[in-house]
Motif scaffolding. Structure first.
Motif, PDB file in Angstrom:
ATOM      1  N   GLY A   1       3.786  -1.548  -8.474  1.00 33.08           N
ATOM      2  CA  GLY A   1       4.879  -1.715  -7.513  1.00 33.08           C
ATOM      3  C   GLY A   1       4.740  -0.908  -6.240  1.00 33.08           C
ATOM      4  N   LEU A   2       3.623  -0.233  -6.061  1.00 34.35           N
ATOM      5  CA  LEU A   2       3.450   0.664  -4.919  1.00 34.35           C
ATOM      6  C   LEU A   2       3.299  -0.117  -3.608  1.00 34.35           C
ATOM      7  CD1 LEU A   2       3.311   3.759  -4.862  1.00 34.35           C
ATOM      8  CD2 LEU A   2       0.819   3.554  -4.793  1.00 34.35           C
ATOM      9  N   ASP A   3       4.084   0.269  -2.598  1.00 33.16           N
ATOM     10  CA  ASP A   3       3.986  -0.315  -1.263  1.00 33.16           C
ATOM     11  C   ASP A   3       3.471   0.727  -0.274  1.00 33.16           C
ATOM     12  OD1 ASP A   3       4.931  -2.792  -2.064  1.00 33.16           O
ATOM     13  OD2 ASP A   3       7.012  -2.357  -1.559  1.00 33.16           O
ATOM     14  N   LEU A   4       3.026   0.250   0.884  1.00 31.30           N
ATOM     15  CA  LEU A   4       2.450   1.152   1.883  1.00 31.30           C
ATOM     16  C   LEU A   4       3.422   2.241   2.308  1.00 31.30           C
ATOM     17  CD1 LEU A   4       0.571  -1.431   4.138  1.00 31.30           C
ATOM     18  CD2 LEU A   4      -0.446   0.179   2.526  1.00 31.30           C
ATOM     19  N   GLU A   5       4.695   1.900   2.398  1.00 31.67           N
ATOM     20  CA  GLU A   5       5.691   2.874   2.839  1.00 31.67           C
ATOM     21  C   GLU A   5       5.841   4.040   1.863  1.00 31.67           C
ATOM     22  OE1 GLU A   5       9.586   1.220   3.060  1.00 31.67           O
ATOM     23  OE2 GLU A   5       9.465   0.256   1.084  1.00 31.67           O
ATOM     24  N   HIS A   6       5.365   3.863   0.651  1.00 31.02           N
ATOM     25  CA  HIS A   6       5.476   4.913  -0.363  1.00 31.02           C
ATOM     26  C   HIS A   6       4.360   5.946  -0.267  1.00 31.02           C
ATOM     27  CE1 HIS A   6       7.533   1.471  -2.743  1.00 31.02           C
ATOM     28  NE2 HIS A   6       8.421   2.147  -2.044  1.00 31.02           N
TER      29      HIS A   6
ATOM     30  N   LEU B   1      -6.964  -4.870   4.552  1.00 34.27           N
ATOM     31  CA  LEU B   1      -6.559  -5.751   5.655  1.00 34.27           C
ATOM     32  C   LEU B   1      -7.396  -7.027   5.707  1.00 34.27           C
ATOM     33  CD1 LEU B   1      -6.026  -3.091   8.483  1.00 34.27           C
ATOM     34  CD2 LEU B   1      -4.266  -4.286   7.144  1.00 34.27           C
ATOM     35  N   LEU B   2      -8.617  -6.973   5.176  1.00 32.75           N
ATOM     36  CA  LEU B   2      -9.501  -8.142   5.206  1.00 32.75           C
ATOM     37  C   LEU B   2      -8.956  -9.294   4.364  1.00 32.75           C
ATOM     38  CD1 LEU B   2     -12.958  -6.336   4.835  1.00 32.75           C
ATOM     39  CD2 LEU B   2     -11.794  -7.063   6.947  1.00 32.75           C
ATOM     40  N   ALA B   3      -8.043  -8.983   3.416  1.00 29.81           N
ATOM     41  CA  ALA B   3      -7.497 -10.022   2.536  1.00 29.81           C
ATOM     42  C   ALA B   3      -6.247 -10.668   3.116  1.00 29.81           C
ATOM     43  CB  ALA B   3      -7.174  -9.428   1.169  1.00 29.81           C
ATOM     44  N   ASN B   4      -5.833 -10.274   4.345  1.00 29.26           N
ATOM     45  CA  ASN B   4      -4.585 -10.781   4.933  1.00 29.26           C
ATOM     46  C   ASN B   4      -3.430 -10.683   3.931  1.00 29.26           C
ATOM     47  OD1 ASN B   4      -5.761 -11.569   7.457  1.00 29.26           O
ATOM     48  ND2 ASN B   4      -6.665 -13.332   6.405  1.00 29.26           N
ATOM     49  N   PRO B   5      -3.022  -9.463   3.580  1.00 27.82           N
ATOM     50  CA  PRO B   5      -2.007  -9.269   2.534  1.00 27.82           C
ATOM     51  C   PRO B   5      -0.721 -10.029   2.805  1.00 27.82           C
ATOM     52  CG  PRO B   5      -2.998  -7.181   3.175  1.00 27.82           C
ATOM     53  CD  PRO B   5      -3.477  -8.195   4.158  1.00 27.82           C
ATOM     54  N   GLN B   6      -0.137 -10.555   1.731  1.00 23.01           N
ATOM     55  CA  GLN B   6       1.087 -11.329   1.846  1.00 23.01           C
ATOM     56  C   GLN B   6       2.328 -10.447   1.922  1.00 23.01           C
ATOM     57  OE1 GLN B   6       1.137 -14.164  -1.365  1.00 23.01           O
ATOM     58  NE2 GLN B   6      -0.833 -15.077  -0.789  1.00 23.01           N
ATOM     59  N   ASP B   7       2.199  -9.197   1.503  1.00 22.97           N
ATOM     60  CA  ASP B   7       3.312  -8.254   1.605  1.00 22.97           C
ATOM     61  C   ASP B   7       2.747  -6.856   1.785  1.00 22.97           C
ATOM     62  OD1 ASP B   7       2.496  -7.406  -0.912  1.00 22.97           O
ATOM     63  OD2 ASP B   7       4.055  -8.508  -1.980  1.00 22.97           O
ATOM     64  N   ASP B   8       3.561  -5.827   1.558  1.00 25.53           N
ATOM     65  CA  ASP B   8       3.135  -4.454   1.805  1.00 25.53           C
ATOM     66  C   ASP B   8       2.536  -3.774   0.578  1.00 25.53           C
ATOM     67  OD1 ASP B   8       3.852  -4.496   4.471  1.00 25.53           O
ATOM     68  OD2 ASP B   8       5.903  -3.815   4.088  1.00 25.53           O
ATOM     69  N   ALA B   9       2.164  -4.550  -0.438  1.00 28.64           N
ATOM     70  CA  ALA B   9       1.568  -3.958  -1.642  1.00 28.64           C
ATOM     71  C   ALA B   9       0.315  -3.164  -1.272  1.00 28.64           C
ATOM     72  CB  ALA B   9       1.211  -5.051  -2.645  1.00 28.64           C
ATOM     73  N   VAL B  10       0.169  -1.983  -1.863  1.00 27.21           N
ATOM     74  CA  VAL B  10      -1.019  -1.166  -1.600  1.00 27.21           C
ATOM     75  C   VAL B  10      -2.259  -1.824  -2.191  1.00 27.21           C
ATOM     76  CG1 VAL B  10      -2.143   1.056  -2.057  1.00 27.21           C
ATOM     77  CG2 VAL B  10       0.297   0.980  -1.456  1.00 27.21           C
ATOM     78  N   PHE B  11      -2.127  -2.357  -3.394  1.00 24.69           N
ATOM     79  CA  PHE B  11      -3.285  -2.942  -4.076  1.00 24.69           C
ATOM     80  C   PHE B  11      -3.123  -4.448  -4.194  1.00 24.69           C
ATOM     81  CE2 PHE B  11      -3.101   1.472  -5.604  1.00 24.69           C
ATOM     82  CZ  PHE B  11      -4.332   1.898  -5.127  1.00 24.69           C
TER      83      PHE B  11
END
Length: 311
Positions: free
Chosen positions: A152-157, A195-205
């Motif tokens: 559940g980890l997001d970049l903001e965390h 970033l190369l995967a064009n993330p769909q949300d802010d998930a870290v992994f």
């Protein structure tokens, strides 16, 4: 009884914010109790008393259900009856005062410090999967995260400048954890690849398709790393156990380890003191001259002296 059980599960989801995993586990346990009540021809939940519930627990134990599973079942029953009492549908709790049969408490499996370093210092493939998997392994071991917390980890965390990560643990409780130097370096190497995967949300992994990694996918990647680097089975919780064991061994600060792990009850953390003592016992047995076992028979006792006689 089915209607009241469904209402309680709805209450758990909407008011208590229970996770799907917890909800499914409680429902399975309570369905066992409900089936027993129906077999006993009880008119409703109010008719279940402590004697009948004790008989059910004994029967399940004889069928091989573990003490831990029975403890969870009793916890589910207590939760149900708190709800029923609150709604005015019942005036007692048949689980009050009941405890599951004591079972053998298994110590968690850990990696020793050398094996942990072997895992994390192995060769890294310099590609998307290599950087991502290394960052996951380092963060698991560095901060003692649960699988659900890492998923559940997001970049903001993440605060890599200050070396901190905020996680959402059990009971929707957040805690702030330190991130070690090696884990920060691994994350800094991973984030440009992400970033190369064009993330769909802010998930870290994320996966190579940009989707947040599922718990199952993370388990698989950790298992593959265990086979590749150590030649053994490895799962995320083993890294959490290793983190806890190594922290306690070095610091001897049980309260601090409890806070880092996010345990509500220090008794849960105390299992790692058993691991620490187990390690000390092995060191003692192998090093102390009076602890070493000899295959040779002891010296003969002189006539007139018993083995416990004083000189």
């Amino acid at each position: 009884m089915h209607t009241h059980l469904d209402a309680y599960c709805t209450h758990l989801r909407s008011e208590r914010q229970a996770s799907d995993h917890t909800l499914q586990a409680y429902r399975r346990d309570l369905l066992k109790v409900l089936e027993y009540c129906e077999a006993e021809k009880l008119a409703g939940w109010a008719a279940l008393d402590i004697q009948r519930l004790r008989r059910l627990i004994a029967r399940l134990h004889q069928q091989g259900q573990s003490s831990r599973s029975l403890a969870r079942l009793l916890s589910a029953v207590r939760g149900l009856y708190r709800y029923l009492n609150r709604e005015g549908l019942c005036a007692h709790d048949p689980a009050n005062g009941l405890a599951p049969p004591k079972g053998e408490r298994r110590l968690p499996k850990t990696l020793d410090a050398d094996r942990s370093m072997q895992l994390l210092d192995g060769g890294i493939e310099e590609d998307f999967l290599g950087y991502r998997d290394q960052a996951m392994l380092e963060l698991f071991y560095s901060s003692g995260l649960r699988l659900s917390e890492l998923t559940g980890l997001d970049l903001e965390h993440l605060d890599l400048a200050d070396g901190l990560v905020q996680v959402l643990g059990k009971g929707s409780k957040t805690r702030l954890l330190p991130v070690g130097r090696k884990a920060r370096e691994a994350l800094q190497a991973w984030l440009p690849q992400r970033l190369l995967a064009n993330p769909q949300d802010d998930a870290v992994f994320v996966s190579q398709q940009g989707r947040r990694l599922s718990p199952r996918a993370i388990q698989l990647r950790v298992r593959l790393a265990g086979v590749r680097e150590l030649g053994q089975h490895l799962h995320p919780h083993m890294l959490r156990h290793s983190f806890a064991s190594h922290m306690l061994e070095s610091s001897q600060d049980l309260r601090a380890v409890q806070e880092l792990l996010g345990h509500a009850d220090i008794a849960t953390t105390q299992i790692y003191t058993h691991l620490d003592f187990q390690h000390l016992s092995k060191v003692y047995d192998s090093a102390h001259p009076r602890a070493k076992r000899s295959a040779q028979p002891g010296p003969a006792v002189l006539p007139g002296l018993s083995e416990d006689s004083e000189e």
